[in-house]
Write an enzyme that holds these catalytic residues in place. Structure first.
Site, short mmCIF file in Angstrom:
data_model
loop_
_atom_site.label_atom_id
_atom_site.label_comp_id
_atom_site.label_asym_id
_atom_site.label_seq_id
_atom_site.Cartn_x
_atom_site.Cartn_y
_atom_site.Cartn_z
N ASP A 170 0.88 -1.17 0.00
CA ASP A 170 0.00 0.00 0.00
C ASP A 170 0.92 1.22 0.00
O ASP A 170 1.59 1.50 0.99
CB ASP A 170 -0.88 -0.03 1.25
CG ASP A 170 -1.81 1.18 1.37
OD1 ASP A 170 -1.65 2.15 0.59
OD2 ASP A 170 -2.69 1.16 2.25
N HIS A 171 0.93 1.95 -1.12
CA HIS A 171 1.89 3.04 -1.27
C HIS A 171 1.67 4.17 -0.27
O HIS A 171 2.56 4.99 -0.04
CB HIS A 171 1.85 3.59 -2.70
CG HIS A 171 3.16 4.15 -3.16
ND1 HIS A 171 3.88 5.07 -2.43
CD2 HIS A 171 3.91 3.90 -4.27
CE1 HIS A 171 4.98 5.38 -3.08
NE2 HIS A 171 5.03 4.67 -4.20
N ARG A 172 0.48 4.23 0.34
CA ARG A 172 0.25 5.24 1.36
C ARG A 172 1.04 4.95 2.63
O ARG A 172 1.30 5.84 3.44
CB ARG A 172 -1.24 5.30 1.71
CG ARG A 172 -2.17 5.66 0.56
CD ARG A 172 -3.62 5.47 0.94
NE ARG A 172 -3.90 4.08 1.32
CZ ARG A 172 -5.08 3.66 1.76
NH1 ARG A 172 -6.10 4.51 1.86
NH2 ARG A 172 -5.26 2.38 2.09
#
Length: 432
Positions: free
Chosen positions: A404-406
């Protein structure tokens, strides 16, 4: 009188399926007696009575789907209490119950009786045998599919027509009704913009398997994850010849105890240790901030009939391979039997999905929210690799980390894989 309410079997449960009754009207129950089975998205769990008394009403029939939490599902007459009121014969009795329900006498009680209970004697007298007893869900399905309730024999309590009766009777007649659905019905279901017939697949050329609670939950969660989470994958190849040799020695040592360690158990242990080495990968996104988890609670994907479930090896970084092997075997068995407790499959911080046993070389998984990563493990296979300028054979396993790039950016994901690779390639370090 005491109402038995639909229980919340997990913190996120909003509704479930009343799968089976273990009692009938007239039975005497005691606190702790198993009275029903409730099916949630992931498991079927037994419900125990918390009070003593006589079962006077079954308000929700077996097989009823979408029963909301805290909805009355049955009613008990307390010891020495009054009998259950019969709406058609004793309207005055309903008025006496109104103070307990804190509602208007007739207006508040009538909807409750109409939607959840259908005592056969009262309804038969009021309509002289002309009324058709059916559940609200059965009536709705019949109306949607053009099924005549008069032609159906009910199998529910007191001969009541329930959902399964309508579905059995409507296998043939429901198809044309669906194909000729009105514009209003189509507008009410925006996800079904086109039927299979409209897309060139004729009615009658397939068997339709209804979605159960698990299928619906998996579909909803996966769509939400793909739509809301910015996924990206990272790939790495791991040589596992040493792992296979160590595994053989470990299993020989544990054989007298009846314990057998799998490759997946090594993967879970290595992932847990790598998460402690790179704690930024052991995290979840929340609107308030990034949650950094204290322990590596590793969820392992287990395929079961009708879906997928992810039981958790909690605090995996603190456990040895033998303990992980024992727990994973037990969790997987109870997962397939749908006997897991909610806390055993909810709340993991990282997931491992292994399809290597099916010969899958490489794949990318969908993130299991709210976790920040999921690891996909492929099959170990003989490949040609270059060592010291020479081509030699080695057993190679491809691992994919979906992030999850967040929460986990490329550099953090790469550092996690750098920590994982030497652990899985030289597992002696995990035994220390």
């Amino acid at each position: 009188m005491t109402d038995i309410l639909m229980p919340a079997l997990s913190p996120t449960m909003e509704k479930g399926v009343l799968a089976k009754w273990h009692v009938k009207v007239g039975d005497i129950v005691s606190a702790g007696d198993v009275i029903a089975e409730i099916e949630t998205d992931k498991a079927t769990m037994e419900v125990e009575a918390v009070d003593e008394g006589e079962v006077t009403d079954i308000l929700v029939a077996e097989g009823t789907e979408g029963v909301k939490v805290n909805t009355p599902i049955a009613r008990l007459k307390d010891e020495g209490g009054a009998a259950s009121p019969k709406p058609a014969e004793k309207p005055a009795a309903k008025a006496e119950e109104a103070p307990k329900a804190e509602a208007a006498p007739a207006a508040a009680e009538a909807p409750k009786t109409a939607t959840t209970a259908a005592p056969a004697p009262a309804a038969t007298k009021s309509d002289s045998g002309d009324r058709i007893f059916s559940s609200p869900l059965a009536r709705r399905i019949a109306a949607q599919n053009g099924v005549d309730l008069k032609s159906i024999k009910g199998t529910g309590p007191h001969g009541r027509i329930v959902k399964r009766d309508v579905e059995a009777a409507g296998k043939t007649s429901a198809r044309p009704a669906t194909a000729s659905a009105s514009p209003a019905a189509t507008a009410a279901e925006p996800r079904k913009a086109q039927s299979l017939a409209q897309m060139g697949i004729p009615d009658g050329s397939y068997d339709l398997i209804p979605l159960d609670g698990m299928k619906k939950a998996v579909a909803r969660r996966m769509v939400d994850s793909v739509q809301n989470v910015p996924h990206f994958p990272l790939f790495i190849d791991c040589e596992i010849d040493q792992l296979m040799a160590v595994r053989a020695k470990v299993n020989k040592m544990l054989e007298p105890q009846g314990i057998k360690v799998s490759v997946n158990d090594f993967v879970i242990k290595a992932a847990a240790l790598a998460l402690k080495m790179v704690p930024e990968a052991n995290a979840s996104y929340t609107p308030e901030g990034i949650a950094m988890h204290h322990n590596a609670d590793v969820s392992m994907a287990v395929a079961i009939d009708g879906g997928l479930i992810t039981p958790i090896i909690k605090k995996a970084e603190t456990k040895g391979l033998a303990q992980i092997a024992t727990e994973s075997k037990d969790l997987a068995k109870r997962a397939r039997d749908r006997k897991l407790k909610p806390e055993e499959f909810q709340g993991g911080t990282f997931s491992v999905s292994n399809l290597g046993m099916f010969g899958i070389k490489q794949f990318t998984s969908i993130i299991n929210e709210p976790q920040g990563c999921i690891m996909s493990v492929g099959a170990g296979e003989q490949r040609a690799v270059v060592k010291n300028g020479q081509v030699v054979p080695a057993t190679v396993m491809t691992v994919t980390l979906t992030c999850d790039h967040r929460v986990v950016d490329g550099a953090t994901g790469a550092r996690f894989l750098q920590a994982f690779k030497p652990l899985i390639e030289d597992p002696v370090a995990m035994l220390a």
